[in-house]
Motif scaffolding. Sequence first.
Motif, PDB file in Angstrom:
ATOM      1  N   GLU A 243      -7.586   7.019   5.756  1.00 21.82           N
ATOM      2  CA  GLU A 243      -6.810   7.988   4.971  1.00 21.82           C
ATOM      3  C   GLU A 243      -5.609   8.492   5.768  1.00 21.82           C
ATOM      4  O   GLU A 243      -4.481   8.525   5.285  1.00 21.82           O
ATOM      5  CB  GLU A 243      -7.707   9.153   4.565  1.00 21.82           C
ATOM      6  N   LEU A 244      -5.845   8.889   7.027  1.00 24.18           N
ATOM      7  CA  LEU A 244      -4.753   9.395   7.857  1.00 24.18           C
ATOM      8  C   LEU A 244      -3.789   8.283   8.259  1.00 24.18           C
ATOM      9  O   LEU A 244      -2.585   8.519   8.399  1.00 24.18           O
ATOM     10  CB  LEU A 244      -5.306  10.101   9.094  1.00 24.18           C
ATOM     11  N   SER A 245      -4.302   7.087   8.461  1.00 30.53           N
ATOM     12  CA  SER A 245      -3.447   5.945   8.800  1.00 30.53           C
ATOM     13  C   SER A 245      -2.423   5.696   7.704  1.00 30.53           C
ATOM     14  O   SER A 245      -1.241   5.438   7.973  1.00 30.53           O
ATOM     15  CB  SER A 245      -4.300   4.693   9.011  1.00 30.53           C
ATOM     16  N   ASN A 246      -2.868   5.794   6.455  1.00 28.74           N
ATOM     17  CA  ASN A 246      -1.957   5.590   5.316  1.00 28.74           C
ATOM     18  C   ASN A 246      -0.909   6.690   5.240  1.00 28.74           C
ATOM     19  O   ASN A 246       0.261   6.440   4.928  1.00 28.74           O
ATOM     20  CB  ASN A 246      -2.761   5.538   4.011  1.00 28.74           C
ATOM     21  N   ILE A 247      -1.311   7.915   5.551  1.00 32.77           N
ATOM     22  CA  ILE A 247      -0.380   9.044   5.475  1.00 32.77           C
ATOM     23  C   ILE A 247       0.632   9.012   6.625  1.00 32.77           C
ATOM     24  O   ILE A 247       1.836   9.195   6.420  1.00 32.77           O
ATOM     25  CB  ILE A 247      -1.153  10.374   5.487  1.00 32.77           C
ATOM     26  N   LEU A 248       0.124   8.763   7.819  1.00 32.42           N
ATOM     27  CA  LEU A 248       0.985   8.813   9.008  1.00 32.42           C
ATOM     28  C   LEU A 248       1.775   7.530   9.212  1.00 32.42           C
ATOM     29  O   LEU A 248       2.703   7.484  10.025  1.00 32.42           O
ATOM     30  CB  LEU A 248       0.135   9.075  10.259  1.00 32.42           C
ATOM     31  N   GLU A 249       1.387   6.494   8.471  1.00 31.05           N
ATOM     32  CA  GLU A 249       2.014   5.173   8.622  1.00 31.05           C
ATOM     33  C   GLU A 249       1.894   4.691  10.064  1.00 31.05           C
ATOM     34  O   GLU A 249       2.844   4.201  10.678  1.00 31.05           O
ATOM     35  CB  GLU A 249       3.474   5.211   8.160  1.00 31.05           C
ATOM     36  N   LEU A 250       0.690   4.859  10.598  1.00 36.53           N
ATOM     37  CA  LEU A 250       0.355   4.403  11.946  1.00 36.53           C
ATOM     38  C   LEU A 250      -0.934   3.594  11.896  1.00 36.53           C
ATOM     39  O   LEU A 250      -1.802   3.849  11.054  1.00 36.53           O
ATOM     40  CB  LEU A 250       0.136   5.596  12.882  1.00 36.53           C
ATOM     41  N   GLN A 251      -1.055   2.624  12.801  1.00 32.99           N
ATOM     42  CA  GLN A 251      -2.320   1.937  12.959  1.00 32.99           C
ATOM     43  C   GLN A 251      -3.379   2.914  13.436  1.00 32.99           C
ATOM     44  O   GLN A 251      -3.080   3.856  14.175  1.00 32.99           O
ATOM     45  CB  GLN A 251      -2.206   0.828  14.015  1.00 32.99           C
ATOM     46  N   THR A 252      -4.625   2.689  13.033  1.00 35.10           N
ATOM     47  CA  THR A 252      -5.709   3.451  13.645  1.00 35.10           C
ATOM     48  C   THR A 252      -5.825   3.009  15.100  1.00 35.10           C
ATOM     49  O   THR A 252      -5.390   1.911  15.476  1.00 35.10           O
ATOM     50  CB  THR A 252      -7.048   3.203  12.942  1.00 35.10           C
ATOM     51  N   ILE A 253      -6.421   3.852  15.920  1.00 37.26           N
ATOM     52  CA  ILE A 253      -6.565   3.515  17.338  1.00 37.26           C
ATOM     53  C   ILE A 253      -7.459   2.299  17.517  1.00 37.26           C
ATOM     54  O   ILE A 253      -7.279   1.491  18.440  1.00 37.26           O
ATOM     55  CB  ILE A 253      -7.088   4.727  18.144  1.00 37.26           C
TER      56      ILE A 253
END
Length: 304
Positions: A243-253
């Motif tokens: 969910e946060l990856s989609n919002i932040l437009e960042l890969q998950t760790i």
Amino acid sequence: MKQTFYSNGKLLITGEYVVLDGAKALALPTKYGQNLTIEEADNKIIHWKSFDHDGSVWFECEIPFSSIIERKRYDEIHNIKNTLIEILYEAYLMNTDFINNSKGYRITTELTFPKNWGLGTSSTLINNIAQWLKVDPYTLLRKSFGGSGYDLACAQNDTAIIYQLIDEKPVIENIHFHPDFTQKIFFVYLNRKQSSKSAIASYLDKQARIDKTVAIINNITKTVAYTKEPKEFALALLQHEIELSNILELQTIQEALFEDFRGVIKSLGAWGGDFVLAISKEDPTSYFKERGFDVVIPYEDMIL
């Protein structure tokens, strides 16, 4: 007369970024924290000394009372001193007695964790200063550093908390959080400090979606806080990362660094550095150490 104050460190398990918009966040106080010791001195000066966990001095300065009253700014090389003056100035506006009715102070701070770990060097300091001066720590935080304030709640509480901002005011629910599978949970220090400004900007760009996101994160927080099943816990953390990856437009760790990890890894707090949570069936210490991440702390050694 000597006075000593102590505050707990913190780890934000769910709700990073979204807690600022009213989402419920699960936060855990740590066994690590910071002490503040106050002794009387003279000459209308604060003699300040900060010790790291190993007893080494990492910061030392003298601050005349006049610098606090005038909110003096020193050169950029004195950035820490300027930050300290800013905190003490705001505290002075809330309680003038500590300057007006004093001859001076000798103040020391002592961390019980390495200061670069990100467990709350600033929040424990602010909470300790607020305890000393008997002022509201959340007001002091808002006027100095800013932030949601979940870290102050951890500083003050010895149990897990569900933290939420309602009308910009903290609502804190103490909960019992000690699932039977804590032996499967580890905290790994990444030591990968990055600026989170771009992530925050990306997050703020998507405010139109935020109500939906808050509802999703609230459900995830509830699951993570109360589930008895390690699989359900892990899947909820994974859903949170996606969910946060989609919002932040960042890969998950996990996508970025640990794609072959047999388990789930979740960022804690701001994405891009400090600690992550890892849950797996097997002890993952050797996996992380082989990849150069030497600080792997079992749940029971980290969390109060």
